[in-house]
Scaffold this motif. Structure first.
Motif, PDB file in Angstrom:
ATOM      1  N   THR A 337       0.840  -1.200   0.000  1.00  0.00           N
ATOM      2  CA  THR A 337       0.000   0.000   0.000  1.00  0.00           C
ATOM      3  C   THR A 337       0.873   1.248   0.000  1.00  0.00           C
ATOM      4  N   GLY A 338       1.896   1.241   0.859  1.00  0.00           N
ATOM      5  CA  GLY A 338       2.822   2.383   0.890  1.00  0.00           C
ATOM      6  C   GLY A 338       3.560   2.547  -0.419  1.00  0.00           C
ATOM      7  N   ILE A 339       4.021   1.417  -0.977  1.00  0.00           N
ATOM      8  CA  ILE A 339       4.773   1.496  -2.240  1.00  0.00           C
ATOM      9  C   ILE A 339       3.891   2.019  -3.365  1.00  0.00           C
ATOM     10  N   LEU A 340       2.694   1.465  -3.504  1.00  0.00           N
ATOM     11  CA  LEU A 340       1.812   1.858  -4.600  1.00  0.00           C
ATOM     12  C   LEU A 340       1.387   3.322  -4.482  1.00  0.00           C
ATOM     13  N   THR A 341       0.998   3.742  -3.270  1.00  0.00           N
ATOM     14  CA  THR A 341       0.528   5.125  -3.129  1.00  0.00           C
ATOM     15  C   THR A 341       1.670   6.121  -3.312  1.00  0.00           C
ATOM     16  N   ASN A 342       2.836   5.834  -2.730  1.00  0.00           N
ATOM     17  CA  ASN A 342       3.974   6.746  -2.900  1.00  0.00           C
ATOM     18  C   ASN A 342       4.413   6.817  -4.358  1.00  0.00           C
ATOM     19  N   ALA A 343       4.507   5.637  -4.994  1.00  0.00           N
ATOM     20  CA  ALA A 343       4.930   5.625  -6.396  1.00  0.00           C
ATOM     21  C   ALA A 343       3.897   6.325  -7.266  1.00  0.00           C
ATOM     22  N   GLY A 344       2.593   6.121  -6.944  1.00  0.00           N
ATOM     23  CA  GLY A 344       1.550   6.760  -7.736  1.00  0.00           C
ATOM     24  C   GLY A 344       1.585   8.267  -7.596  1.00  0.00           C
ATOM     25  N   VAL A 345       1.776   8.756  -6.365  1.00  0.00           N
ATOM     26  CA  VAL A 345       1.862  10.210  -6.141  1.00  0.00           C
ATOM     27  C   VAL A 345       3.067  10.787  -6.879  1.00  0.00           C
ATOM     28  N   ALA A 346       4.209  10.120  -6.771  1.00  0.00           N
ATOM     29  CA  ALA A 346       5.426  10.618  -7.423  1.00  0.00           C
ATOM     30  C   ALA A 346       5.257  10.644  -8.941  1.00  0.00           C
ATOM     31  N   ARG A 347       4.633   9.590  -9.499  1.00  0.00           N
ATOM     32  CA  ARG A 347       4.478   9.550 -10.963  1.00  0.00           C
ATOM     33  C   ARG A 347       3.543  10.652 -11.446  1.00  0.00           C
ATOM     34  N   ARG A 348       2.512  10.972 -10.666  1.00  0.00           N
ATOM     35  CA  ARG A 348       1.583  12.027 -11.071  1.00  0.00           C
ATOM     36  C   ARG A 348       2.250  13.392 -11.074  1.00  0.00           C
ATOM     37  N   GLN A 349       3.294  13.525 -10.269  1.00  0.00           N
ATOM     38  CA  GLN A 349       3.971  14.816 -10.186  1.00  0.00           C
ATOM     39  C   GLN A 349       5.020  15.008 -11.279  1.00  0.00           C
ATOM     40  N   LEU A 350       5.253  13.964 -12.085  1.00  0.00           N
ATOM     41  CA  LEU A 350       6.263  14.034 -13.133  1.00  0.00           C
ATOM     42  C   LEU A 350       5.618  14.075 -14.511  1.00  0.00           C
ATOM     43  N   ALA A 351       6.256  14.732 -15.397  1.00  0.00           N
ATOM     44  CA  ALA A 351       5.788  14.746 -16.787  1.00  0.00           C
ATOM     45  C   ALA A 351       5.996  13.364 -17.399  1.00  0.00           C
ATOM     46  N   PRO A 352       5.142  12.969 -18.364  1.00  0.00           N
ATOM     47  CA  PRO A 352       5.265  11.628 -18.961  1.00  0.00           C
ATOM     48  C   PRO A 352       6.636  11.353 -19.571  1.00  0.00           C
ATOM     49  N   ASP A 353       7.342  12.423 -20.018  1.00  0.00           N
ATOM     50  CA  ASP A 353       8.653  12.193 -20.643  1.00  0.00           C
ATOM     51  C   ASP A 353       9.807  12.289 -19.646  1.00  0.00           C
ATOM     52  N   HIS A 354       9.477  12.385 -18.347  1.00  0.00           N
ATOM     53  CA  HIS A 354      10.534  12.459 -17.345  1.00  0.00           C
ATOM     54  C   HIS A 354      11.253  11.108 -17.251  1.00  0.00           C
ATOM     55  N   PRO A 355      12.570  11.086 -17.105  1.00  0.00           N
ATOM     56  CA  PRO A 355      13.309   9.808 -17.058  1.00  0.00           C
ATOM     57  C   PRO A 355      12.833   8.862 -15.940  1.00  0.00           C
ATOM     58  N   ALA A 356      12.320   9.435 -14.814  1.00  0.00           N
ATOM     59  CA  ALA A 356      11.899   8.576 -13.695  1.00  0.00           C
ATOM     60  C   ALA A 356      10.474   8.051 -13.862  1.00  0.00           C
ATOM     61  N   HIS A 357       9.735   8.624 -14.816  1.00  0.00           N
ATOM     62  CA  HIS A 357       8.338   8.228 -14.976  1.00  0.00           C
ATOM     63  C   HIS A 357       8.211   6.740 -15.294  1.00  0.00           C
ATOM     64  N   ARG A 358       9.072   6.276 -16.231  1.00  0.00           N
ATOM     65  CA  ARG A 358       9.022   4.857 -16.612  1.00  0.00           C
ATOM     66  C   ARG A 358       9.408   3.957 -15.432  1.00  0.00           C
ATOM     67  N   SER A 359      10.418   4.400 -14.662  1.00  0.00           N
ATOM     68  CA  SER A 359      10.849   3.584 -13.519  1.00  0.00           C
ATOM     69  C   SER A 359       9.743   3.461 -12.476  1.00  0.00           C
ATOM     70  N   LEU A 360       9.045   4.586 -12.241  1.00  0.00           N
ATOM     71  CA  LEU A 360       7.939   4.528 -11.277  1.00  0.00           C
ATOM     72  C   LEU A 360       6.816   3.625 -11.775  1.00  0.00           C
ATOM     73  N   SER A 361       6.576   3.638 -13.073  1.00  0.00           N
ATOM     74  CA  SER A 361       5.560   2.744 -13.637  1.00  0.00           C
ATOM     75  C   SER A 361       5.945   1.290 -13.419  1.00  0.00           C
ATOM     76  N   GLU A 362       7.254   0.990 -13.552  1.00  0.00           N
ATOM     77  CA  GLU A 362       7.720  -0.378 -13.310  1.00  0.00           C
ATOM     78  C   GLU A 362       7.540  -0.763 -11.841  1.00  0.00           C
ATOM     79  N   VAL A 363       7.792   0.210 -10.938  1.00  0.00           N
ATOM     80  CA  VAL A 363       7.584  -0.058  -9.503  1.00  0.00           C
ATOM     81  C   VAL A 363       6.116  -0.382  -9.239  1.00  0.00           C
ATOM     82  N   ILE A 364       5.219   0.405  -9.842  1.00  0.00           N
ATOM     83  CA  ILE A 364       3.789   0.175  -9.642  1.00  0.00           C
ATOM     84  C   ILE A 364       3.377  -1.177 -10.214  1.00  0.00           C
TER      85      ILE A 364
END
Length: 817
Positions: A337-364
């Motif tokens: 729950t912590g991982i999904l919510t934190n990763a989801g919040v972080a991904r929403r704060q990044l632009a789709p072309d941000h280098p970390a966006h793909r990594s956060l999607s993999e975490v989710i």
């Protein structure tokens, strides 16, 4: 020179001799009843009296006499029985002889028999056995006076002695006959077959039980060779050698022991028996007695007991593993729950072309895969999420056909045999699909070469005797069910493998890859169903799953549209896991909500009071130490009855629904969840945010609730006192202590929420003491004294009505603490 005798004396002697000779001749060749009848007849004639009888003392009632023969006047009379009390016969049985030549009625006025006979004289003498014990008596009675005749008295003594010998002989014979009859009856009615044989092994005795066990009648068995009749062929030589060895040496290895061997029925059927052999010396030889018991039922019962013990052990093993799996899944769900919510919040704060966006999607994505593992753990533990609705099993299998064929295409040929018009089953579609995929893949991998896999649905009627054939732990009852069968023609399972196939990570391959069948078992049992496995090496396997049939029709599911996720309002998040608190707070704040957090139920209640009703929604964990989610929710509802709460849990929704059935729970959110799931549910519940302050109307409502609760407190305390008394005297200590503890815990929480602080303090002492006793597994007199004193203080606090009212006023929601 001979002694001179008077003519009268000589005649008396001759008359006595003639009387004696007449009696001797009349009784010499007789025994039993004939002897006694002859004796009384001849003695009456010899003594010249009207009545003579011989009687025996009743062994069971020594105060009574029963006649063996009686003579009256000119013939035999019927035998009779009479009491000795107050009769001359009473003296006879305690003396050697009793003679009353006249006036006997006057001497014994209470003897009715003497009056009836018109007796005037009486002569009686006892009958003795060889040990000198009185057996009976010989009596002569007349209606006239008797002469003082010494020879007559001697005559009575002589034949009383002879009668005593005959009576003793009769009793001895009767005792022998009784003993023989008793022995015969014991042999005939014993549960053992009793068989006797001679030294040549020919049957000489064969009781009724032997007829029942072996099927041969006594007439058929007598004289036959024992070995040929009831001993299996391969044991006959050993039997004959054993008999010969004993006859030669007097020794035998099986004598005096009970051994288990096989017997042979007339039909040719072999069955287990228990055998004991005894020997009886008969002159220069022996006779053998065999005591044989059919132990077929005992063997079956022992086998059934072993089977049931194995089932119980297996069920206990599954239960213990299930508890472990459930605990792991609960903690893992919090992490996810912590991982999904934190990763989801972080991904929403990044632009789709941000280098970390793909990594956060993999975490989710990885967290979602991990959440499926926790689902399987909870399914195995029997605590998985179930969202039941009426399903058509045939339709569910047909829907998955393409996926099934893709999953097994390289290893199996798939065949479907789906029944039409099946009754619905109450089930979770996702979990039924998981069961089907697990079984299909398991069947496809049952052999190194391609196999045929057949999936079948049908209506099945289970009889009561079929229920023990299911895998242990099934709640299924006999009746009409819907069956899902998955059958393969692979290599099959041996007995050892079959016992372990539902263990987590067990496999017949090199390495276990998951929960598989273990999760399948948990899902099926959670749905109220059962599993039966039929398999043998080289003959393939068939897994039959039975679900209770439902009366409800299958319904179509309408999908809901997307919701606008952003919103406003103040949310209180209650969870004992700090990681979850931080993640949920960050997630909700990113959607525009104001968030407060509490790590315990107690802290949540205190915080809710302090904020004067400014909280719009509570997101509440179900399982927490101290005050759990259920009790916290009810305590909050005492402060604001219309409070909305969203329950956050990793367990089954139905479990939460049962626990909150009477409390109008607003919603349940399953862990682990993503930020969008949480935001959508919060937005749905806060479509109309709650009040921002406590109105006067609310104050009045709340005061009315507190008053109502105050009126119920005496009854509640009475229930607690009864629970404490039961706990102190109950045999099941742990369970009764736990029940009292839970009741004290609930009362304390509610009393504190309503402001009854003195009462809550007393109840806390009861709760703490009981908790310590449960932890330590023991109690002492001091513990019960502490509880009793605390209960007395609790009752006293109720009697202080003014104090309670003041406490309520000082702790109302408008007062800051």
């Amino acid at each position: 020179m001979s002694e001179r005798r008077e003519p009268g004396e000589f005649d008396d002697r001759r008359r006595a001799q003639e009387r004696l000779r007449a009696i001797v001749e009349g009784t010499a060749a007789k025994t039993g009843e004939a002897f006694f009848r002859s004796l009384v007849r001849h003695l009456a004639a010899a003594l010249g009296v009207k009545y003579v009888f011989v009687g025996e003392v009743d062994l069971e009632r020594p105060e009574r006499v029963r006649t063996l023969a009686a003579w009256a006047v000119d013939g035999f009379s019927e035998n009779f029985e009479y009491a000795l009390t107050d009769t001359p016969c009473e003296r006879v049985v305690t003396r050697t002889l009793c003679f009353h030549p006249k006036g006997v009625q006057q001497l014994f006025p209470r003897d009715p028999q003497l009056r009836e006979l018109g007796a005037e004289s009486y002569l009686g003498t006892p009958l003795f056995d060889s040990s000198g014990r009185v057996l009976g008596l010989l009596v002569a009675i007349d209606d006239g006076a008797m002469d003082e005749d010494p020879e007559g008295r001697d005559l009575c003594r002589i034949f009383a002695s002879r009668a005593g010998v005959e009576l003793e002989r009769q009793r001895a014979e009767a005792a022998v006959r009784e003993s023989e009859n008793r022995g015969r009856l014991i042999i005939e009615t014993t549960l053992d077959a009793v068989i006797t044989i001679d030294p040549e092994s020919h049957i000489t005795g064969w009781n009724t039980r032997a007829e029942t066990i072996f099927g041969w009648s006594q007439e058929e068995a007598t004289g036959q060779d024992l070995a040929e009749l009831i001993i299996p062929l391969e044991l006959r030589d050993a039997h004959r050698r054993g008999v010969d060895h004993f006859l030669a040496t007097g020794e035998g290895p099986v004598l005096g022991r009970r051994i288990e061997i096989e017997g042979l029925h007339r039909s040719g059927k072999r069955f287990p028996v228990e055998l004991a052999i005894a020997t009886i010396r008969t002159g220069d030889s022996y006779e053998f007695s065999a005591f044989i018991q059919d132990i077929s039922e005992r063997k079956s019962a022992e086998e059934e007991r072993r089977r049931l013990e194995a089932q119980i052990q297996y069920a206990q093993r599954l239960e213990s593993l299930g508890v472990l799996a459930g605990g792991i899944a609960h903690d893992f769900n919090n992490l996810l729950t912590g991982i999904l919510t934190n990763a989801g919040v972080a991904r929403r704060q990044l632009a789709p072309d941000h280098p970390a966006h793909r990594s956060l999607s993999e975490v989710i994505q990885g967290s979602k895969v991990a959440s499926h593992l926790t689902e399987q753990l909870l399914d195995y533990a029997g605590r998985g999420q179930i969202q039941r609705r009426p399903l058509d099993l045939s339709a569910e299998v047909a829907t998955l056909e393409a996926l099934l064929r893709t999953s097994v295409r390289e290893r199996a040929r798939l065949e479907l045999d789906l029944a039409d018009d099946l009754p619905a089953v109450e089930a979770d579609p996702a979990q039924i699909q998981q069961v089907l995929m697990n079984l299909a893949i398991n069947a496809a991998e049952s052999s190194e070469s391609p196999v045929q896999v057949r999936i079948r649905t049908r209506v099945a009627a289970l009889e009561p005797h079929e229920l023990p054939l299911l895998v242990p732990g099934s709640p299924l009852e006999a009746g009409r069910h819907v069956a899902l069968e998955v059958e393969d023609d692979g290599r099959g399972l041996n007995e050892t493998t079959e016992r372990r196939i539902f263990d987590p990570f067990f496999t017949t391959k090199s390495t276990g890859r998951g929960l598989g069948l273990a999760a399948t078992l948990g899902i099926v049992h959670k749905h109220g169903g059962g599993i039966r496995v039929r398999s043998s090496p080289g003959a393939g396997s068939r897994f039959q799953i039975f679900f209770p049939a439902s009366d409800r029709p299958v319904e179509a599911i309408v999908e809901q549209g997307d919701l606008e996720l952003r919103g406003s309002g103040r949310v209180l998040v209650v969870d004992d896991d700090e990681y979850v608190l931080r993640a949920v707070r960050a997630s909700l704040e990113s959607y525009g909500y104001s968030v407060l957090v509490a790590e315990t139920g107690e802290r949540a209640v205190a915080l809710f009071r302090e904020l004067d009703g400014e909280i719009d929604l509570v997101v509440l964990d179900l399982i927490m130490p101290g005050i759990g989610g259920e009790e916290t929710f009810r305590a909050l509802r005492t402060i604001r009855p219309d409070l909305k709460a969203l329950l956050s849990t990793g367990y089954d929704n139905s479990q939460a629904a049962r626990r909150f059935a009477d409390d109008d729970l607003a919603g349940v959110l399953r862990k682990p969840f993503e930020p969008d799931d949480l935001a959508a549910e919060v937005k749905r519940l806060l479509g109309h945010p709650g009040r921002r302050g406590a109105s006067a109307e609310f104050e009045r409502e709340f005061d009315a609730l507190r008053t109502s609760y105050r009126e119920k407190l005496p009854t509640s305390l009475g229930e607690l006192e009864s629970a404490v008394r039961r706990a102190r005297s109950a045999d099941d200590v742990a369970q009764s202590w736990e029940a009292a503890f839970q009741l004290a815990h609930r009362l304390k929480g509610t009393a504190g929420s309503y402001g009854f602080e003195a009462l809550a303090d007393s109840l806390e002492v009861v709760e703490t003491t009981l908790g310590r006793m449960i932890e330590q597994g023991c109690s002492g007199d001091a513990d019960w004294t502490t509880i009793q004193e605390a209960m007395a203080r609790a009752q006293a606090s109720l009697r202080l009505g003014g104090s309670c009212s003041a406490t309520l006023r000082s702790n109302s929601p408008r007062t800051k603490r």
